[in-house]
Design an enzyme around this catalytic site. Structure first.
Site, short mmCIF file in Angstrom:
data_model
loop_
_atom_site.label_atom_id
_atom_site.label_comp_id
_atom_site.label_asym_id
_atom_site.label_seq_id
_atom_site.Cartn_x
_atom_site.Cartn_y
_atom_site.Cartn_z
N GLY A 1 0.81 -1.30 0.19
CA GLY A 1 0.04 0.01 0.11
C GLY A 1 0.87 1.18 -0.04
O GLY A 1 1.90 1.30 -0.34
N ASN A 2 0.25 2.22 0.27
CA ASN A 2 1.00 3.60 0.34
C ASN A 2 0.42 4.55 1.27
O ASN A 2 -0.65 4.06 1.99
CB ASN A 2 0.89 4.33 -0.95
CG ASN A 2 -0.45 4.73 -1.66
OD1 ASN A 2 -0.94 5.51 -0.94
ND2 ASN A 2 -0.85 4.07 -2.51
N ARG A 3 0.94 5.67 1.64
CA ARG A 3 0.74 6.55 2.71
C ARG A 3 -0.38 7.57 2.62
O ARG A 3 -0.80 8.13 3.39
CB ARG A 3 1.69 7.39 3.17
CG ARG A 3 2.93 6.14 3.80
CD ARG A 3 4.10 7.37 4.08
NE ARG A 3 5.24 6.51 4.55
CZ ARG A 3 5.55 6.09 5.83
NH1 ARG A 3 4.82 6.26 6.60
NH2 ARG A 3 6.63 5.42 5.75
N SER A 4 -1.18 7.28 1.35
CA SER A 4 -2.25 8.58 1.08
C SER A 4 -3.41 8.25 2.06
O SER A 4 -3.87 7.24 2.25
CB SER A 4 -2.74 8.22 -0.33
OG SER A 4 -3.75 9.31 -0.53
#
Ligand SMILES: Cc1cc2nc3c(=O)[nH]c(=O)nc-3n(C[C@H](O)[C@H](O)[C@H](O)COP(=O)(O)O)c2cc1C
Length: 420
Positions: A228-231
């Protein structure tokens, strides 16, 4: 640091003149629906953030919440009829002096009376004399909402410049569920705050359908793990809220955000990049503008393990093989669903921000690219942002550090300019 200083929004703040505090004047119209009790929370939001609120209930509304509650919470007199305090001519003055009128909940009956210009109580008189922005938050059973009479009344009010917030889907008065629920008062307040901040009576995105993606995709490895990512999704949600407050019909495709649904916005929940692509293509088919604010994973694991991948003491972990995800922004830009559709992308860069942004804008083929610098503690999850909006026409619009909603307003200004 990104260059430039550009003032984007005239904030509506409480003005202090000498000893007097000039608070924004809000008229809260309450009509006779079961959701009238939720207007108490909306009223508190306004009063606690420094607004002077005059509650104007209908006679039916007082069956649900009494005048004493409205008067005590607002600190102002409460009346349903034009015949009280006639020397102050309230049927004219309340509307004339308002900075914003919001009717929440708005019943089918009150929408009909407003659409037809009736003036048979204090609220409808106020709606006729107000020259400020007007927001309606309808709430009723699905059948009443979907009835052609109600839909035509809503269309009439919107055509005249009122913001009519789409009701939410959920539990209604009894055991039944469907579209017609009053959106969360916190979210109605957010719409009102933005409408007040803009201070214009004609919503510039009225009649437009805009699609916004938000959040970050998650690419599953096994039933418990993902890439995933931090958005956080906050910038996309700010874009959706501001577009709704500017009169647009908004579809928000949200990937793993966990944020509350903005009032009046159609929210489609997705998980992966492939799901996000499908939802975006469907929603974009009749959209005037598409804004891709979601952080979409470029790659996903080539294989998905149907059982949890086990740690084996005597073996190194197997490498994760990745495959490319579809480039949704490039695809939507290349195959525009309709002529003149405006496409906006976001680029999160960690270095050489503007140079990389220009290259990306050309590669993606979109009209505008919002370029911002990101890092572990920068932008992601924060309430604020700082960016430069690059245009395919060579333009550069720097947006200084400020709330994500300020950046959202600039994006819609630039989109609106291109739509006209
Ligand atoms: C228990 C109850 C709940 C009601 N809830 C709603 C509602 O949620 N939305 C609506 O449009 N009408 C609702 N009604 C009907 C309105 O109260 C009725 O149409 C009334 O005339 C509205 O008057 P007003 O628009 O002047 O407030 C409800 C009526 C009752 C008795």
């Amino acid at each position: 640091m990104l260059p430039g200083l550009w003032c984007v929004m005239e904030p509506y703040v409480i003005r202090v003149r000498g000893d007097t505090v000039d608070k924004p004047r809000v008229v809260l119209g309450v009509s006779g629906g079961i959701a009238a009790y939720k207007a108490c929370e909306l009223l508190r939001r306004f009063t606690e953030s420094g607004h002077d609120v005059r509650v104007v209930p209908t006679a039916s509304a007082l069956h649900f919440v009494g005048a004493a509650t409205w008067s005590a919470l607002s600190g102002n007199p409460v009346s349903t009829e034009v015949w009280d305090d006639v020397h102050e001519v309230p049927h004219v003055r309340i509307g004339q002096h308002a900075d914003l009128v919001v009717v929440a909940p708005a019943t089918a009956d009150t929408l009909a009376r407003a659409a037809h210009g009736l003036a048979d109580d204090l609220l409808t008189n106020t709606l006729l004399t107000a020259r400020c922005p007007v927001v309606f938050a309808p709430a009723m059973h699905t059948e009443m909402w979907e009835h052609p009479a109600t839909q035509e009344n809503v269309a009439t009010l919107r055509r005249r410049g009122a913001i009519v917030i789409e009701p939410a889907v959920g539990r209604l008065t009894g055991v039944d569920t469907g579209k017609g629920r009053l959106p969360d008062p916190v979210e109605i307040f957010e719409v009102c705050r933005r409408v007040l901040a803009r201070g214009v009576t004609e919503p510039d995105l009225k009649g437009r359908h805009v699609v916004v993606s938000a959040g970050g995709t998650r690419e599953p490895l096994d039933p418990v793990r993902f890439l995933g990512n931090r958005s956080s999704g906050k910038q996309g949600y700010a874009l959706a809220r501001t577009a709704a407050a500017r009169g647009a019909r908004v579809t928000l495709v949200a990937a793993n955000t966990g944020l509350p649904d903005p009032a009046g916005v159609d929210v489609v929940q997705v998980g992966t990049a492939v799901q996000l692509r499908e939802a975006m293509l469907k929603a974009a088919a009749d959209a005037d503008a598409v804004v891709m604010a979601a952080a979409v994973a470029d790659f996903r694991p080539a294989a998905y393990a149907s059982g949890k991948i086990k740690k084996k003491d005597d073996q190194d972990p197997a490498p994760i093989v990745l495959v490319r995800n579809p480039d949704i922004l490039a695809e939507i830009s290349a195959d525009r669903a309709r002529p003149g559709q405006v496409i906006v992308g976001f680029a999160a860069e960690t270095d050489d921000v503007l140079a990389n942004g220009r290259v990306k804008l050309a590669r993606k083929g979109c009209d505008l690219l919002v370029v911002n610098e990101v890092g572990e503690r920068k932008t992601f999850g924060s309430e604020e942002n700082e960016a430069v909006v690059l245009g395919a026409d060579g333009s550069e619009t720097p947006v200084p550090h400020g709330p994500k909603e300020a950046l959202a307003e600039v994006v819609w200004d630039l989109v609106g300019h291109r739509l006209t």
